[in-house]
Motif scaffolding. Structure first.
Motif, short mmCIF file in Angstrom:
data_model
loop_
_atom_site.label_atom_id
_atom_site.label_comp_id
_atom_site.label_asym_id
_atom_site.label_seq_id
_atom_site.Cartn_x
_atom_site.Cartn_y
_atom_site.Cartn_z
N UNK A 1 90.72 57.08 -88.13
CA UNK A 1 91.64 57.07 -86.99
C UNK A 1 91.13 58.09 -85.99
N UNK A 2 91.42 57.87 -84.73
CA UNK A 2 91.03 58.79 -83.67
C UNK A 2 92.25 59.58 -83.23
N UNK A 3 92.09 60.90 -83.16
CA UNK A 3 93.17 61.76 -82.69
C UNK A 3 92.66 62.52 -81.48
N UNK A 4 93.32 62.31 -80.35
CA UNK A 4 92.99 63.03 -79.12
C UNK A 4 93.91 64.24 -79.08
N UNK A 5 93.33 65.42 -79.29
CA UNK A 5 94.13 66.62 -79.39
C UNK A 5 93.73 67.66 -78.36
N UNK A 6 94.65 68.51 -77.99
CA UNK A 6 94.38 69.58 -77.04
C UNK A 6 93.40 70.58 -77.64
N UNK A 7 92.44 71.01 -76.83
CA UNK A 7 91.50 72.03 -77.27
C UNK A 7 92.15 73.39 -77.45
N UNK A 8 93.44 73.49 -77.12
CA UNK A 8 94.15 74.76 -77.21
C UNK A 8 94.65 75.11 -78.59
N UNK A 9 94.57 74.17 -79.53
CA UNK A 9 95.01 74.49 -80.89
C UNK A 9 94.31 73.60 -81.91
N UNK A 10 94.45 73.97 -83.16
CA UNK A 10 93.86 73.19 -84.25
C UNK A 10 94.89 72.19 -84.77
N UNK A 11 94.38 71.11 -85.31
CA UNK A 11 95.25 70.11 -85.92
C UNK A 11 95.69 70.62 -87.29
N UNK A 12 96.98 70.56 -87.54
CA UNK A 12 97.53 70.88 -88.86
C UNK A 12 97.56 69.56 -89.63
N UNK A 13 96.74 69.48 -90.70
CA UNK A 13 96.61 68.21 -91.42
C UNK A 13 97.92 67.71 -92.00
N UNK A 14 98.78 68.62 -92.45
CA UNK A 14 100.08 68.20 -92.99
C UNK A 14 100.96 67.61 -91.89
N UNK A 15 100.96 68.24 -90.73
CA UNK A 15 101.74 67.73 -89.59
C UNK A 15 101.18 66.38 -89.16
N UNK A 16 99.86 66.28 -89.08
CA UNK A 16 99.23 65.03 -88.67
C UNK A 16 99.58 63.91 -89.66
#
Length: 160
Positions: A64-79
């Motif tokens: 899957x593709x996730x377009x995320x803000x460069x201002x924070x890291x992706x939290x895998x549990x939240x994702x």
């Protein structure tokens, strides 16, 4: 749009997708790599949070593709919770390349061999303009959040 002869092949595919979708923006060729959000923000002169990182994850084994803000890291549990997946992990480089046809650091929101399920970090909505890679580590393009959503048919979610 930028002169075709200046664009790498993968960026030309992205440009063709933009034209087909009716999105009018210019793909810019940067003199140096913009593989990271901070490199891209420095080259463009924008806030790092306005960089729309294109990250490929494996969600229950499927890319899957996730377009995320460069201002924070992706939290895998939240994702995982946001997309309804049991198991989420970063995709290895080989999966990124096969799923998108593009190298890590240059993955665009579009121009892939087959469209990926795409999710958009709602944080990006706060910016009048976001910057995404355009198929190559030296190319970027400005988009509005509405254009990004139109191009990707992405679902807006929380990632952090």
């Amino acid at each position: 749009m930028t002169d075709d002869t200046l664009l790498p092949e993968r960026s030309r595919l992205v440009r063709d997708h933009l034209v087909h979708a009716g999105v009018d923006t210019e793909i810019r060729v940067l003199p140096d790599s913009a593989r990271t959000a901070s490199e891209a923000a420095a080259a463009i002169g924008c806030d790092v949070a306005a960089i729309a990182n294109s990250l490929v994850f494996l969600a229950d084994g499927a890319p899957v593709l996730v377009m995320t803000s460069g201002g924070h890291r992706v939290d895998l549990a939240v994702l995982a919770h946001s997309i309804g997946a049991t198991d989420v992990s970063m995709a290895p480089a080989s999966v990124v390349r096969s799923a998108t046809g593009q190298a890590i650091g240059g993955v665009a929101p579009v121009g892939h061999p087959t469209p990926l399920p795409t999710y958009l970090d709602r944080t990006l909505e706060a910016f009048p303009e976001v910057w995404a890679a355009a198929g190559h580590p030296h190319t970027v393009m400005p988009l509005t959040f509405a254009q990004l959503r139109l191009l990707t048919e992405g679902t807006v979610i929380d990632v952090a």
